[in-house]
Design an enzyme around this catalytic site. Structure first.
Site, short mmCIF file in Angstrom:
data_model
loop_
_atom_site.label_atom_id
_atom_site.label_comp_id
_atom_site.label_asym_id
_atom_site.label_seq_id
_atom_site.Cartn_x
_atom_site.Cartn_y
_atom_site.Cartn_z
N ASP A 244 0.88 -1.19 -0.14
CA ASP A 244 -0.05 -0.09 -0.04
C ASP A 244 0.63 1.31 0.29
OD1 ASP A 244 0.83 -0.72 2.43
OD2 ASP A 244 -0.65 0.49 3.59
N GLU B 283 0.09 -1.62 5.67
CA GLU B 283 1.20 -1.00 6.71
C GLU B 283 0.96 0.49 7.02
OE1 GLU B 283 4.92 0.63 7.92
OE2 GLU B 283 3.88 1.15 6.24
ZN LIG Z 1 6.74 2.25 4.17
#
Ligand SMILES: [Zn+2]
Length: 381
Positions: A80, A142
């Site tokens: 992401d 994340e």
């Molecule tokens: Zn990163």
């Protein structure tokens, strides 16, 4: 069948939007990125699993592995990106643009390009020769809530003995970072006319005592914990936001304070939260105020991998740099909980991450491929 050339791979990864955000209007699926990686990993001869994240819509982890046996190396990254500010970009964030010996695009440094470099590093590798497994791990979210890494913990799978996360560290090995947690402290009192204090319970005055207590706690924490390997050597605690009351002539009925706490390795988040709760409960014990402490998201634990770990030592040999620390959090603590000695080492720069006109320098590419090949040689062949 073989994987596409390196630059087209980076191009396709950047072109596949995968913003993750706690704001629903920004949040996107990472399926397209995962799909590209799954196709290419299969072409490269890996066994590929695409794992939906329980409780999340259209979010996936990818586990691609080759070889069997004990030990093994995991090369890990997140699929992401953060949201972007289109007006401040000189070019389309989803179009890879080469300019001034740099590749521009959202996720070049942080950190989709890393996956393409891993695939490039194994292009000539005969996977049948592996004596220990090699795994490419690609996670979801994340940048928002770490649900991808978190869900791996729930499966409790053994993925390998060592892990390298390709977050942007400018080709230098990193073995520790601080943790991050944010806490919301609410005090509830009772409003009343300001002319007679006995008519109410003043939450603002309670918060004044709470702040005094928290700042004293900060001094204690900083006296107890110090690590010279960090630029800011002590744990930090920031008073970030406060709101309370509504009018000068009313007793303040409720007050909220938001703090950010960044502990050093060796300071577990849970223990800190317990300590904070205990202190404040004790402080307000004889008052009529109601205390509530809210943790808005799970936070990121601090991380430390021992200086004498093999992954650290070999990365130090290969890079010529001794392993240091960074000021940002990673999925490292989760991989450590899965039993992997984990190092952060990637080609991008954190200065470019989360910024308009994010780029990766072309001069970083070949050295990173060499590093990856060196690591694979030492841990898998
Ligand atoms: Zn990163």
């Amino acid at each position: 069948m073989s994987t596409p050339a390196l630059i087209p791979m980076i191009q396709q990864l950047i072109a596949a939007p995968s913003v993750s955000s706690i704001s629903p209007q920004w949040d996107q699926s990472n399926e397209q990125v995962i799909q590209h990686l799954a196709d290419w990993c299969r072409s490269a001869g890996f066994q590929v699993e695409v794992v939906p994240i329980p409780g999340q819509q259209n979010k996936f982890n990818l586990i691609a592995s080759a070889g069997r046996g004990p030990g093994g190396l995991v090369l890990s990254g997140h699929t992401d990106t953060v949201p972007y500010d289109q007006q401040r970009w000189q070019s389309d964030p989803f179009r890879l643009v080469e300019r001034d010996n740099r590749l521009y695009g959202l996720g070049t440094s942080d950190m989709k390009a890393f996956f393409a470099l891993v695939l490039e590093a194994v292009r000539e590798l005969d996977l049948a020769q592996l004596k220990h497994p090699l795994t490419l791990l690609a996670t979801a979210d994340e940048e928002s809530n770490m649900c991808g890494a978190q869900s791996l913990l729930d499966t409790n799978r053994r993925l390998g003995r060592y892990a390298v996360i390709g977050e942007p560290t400018g080709l230098k090995p990193v073995r520790m970072h601080k943790g991050i947690t944010m806490e919301i402290i609410r005090l509830q009192g009772r409003s009343g006319h300001s002319s007679n204090p006995a008519l109410g319970v003043n939450a603002l005055e309670g918060m004044y005592r709470v702040i005094g207590n928290i700042l004293a706690w900060r001094d204690e924490l900083q006296a107890r914990h110090n690590n010279p390997l960090f630029e800011v050597q002590v744990p930090t605690l920031n008073l970030g936001h406060i709101h309370g009351g509504d009018n000068p002539n009313r007793i303040c009925a409720s007050c909220e304070l938001q703090i950010d706490l960044r502990p050093l390795p060796g300071m577990p988040l849970e223990a800190l939260r317990n300590e904070l709760t205990q202190r404040l409960e004790q402080l307000l014990d004889n008052s009529e105020l109601t205390l509530e402490i809210i943790t808005p998201f799970p936070g990121i634990p601090p991380m430390e991998t021992a200086a004498n770990s093999q992954i650290v030592q070999i990365a130090e040999q290969l890079t010529g740099h001794s392993a240091g620390s960074v000021a940002f959090g990673t999925e490292g603590p989760y991989l450590q909980q899965l039993g992997m000695e984990t190092l952060i080492l990637g080609p991008g720069d954190i200065d470019q991450a989360h910024q308009p006109n994010e780029f990766i320098g072309l001069e970083r590419i070949q050295p990173m491929i060499n590093l990856l090949q060196g690591l694979i040689r030492r841990f898998c062949l």
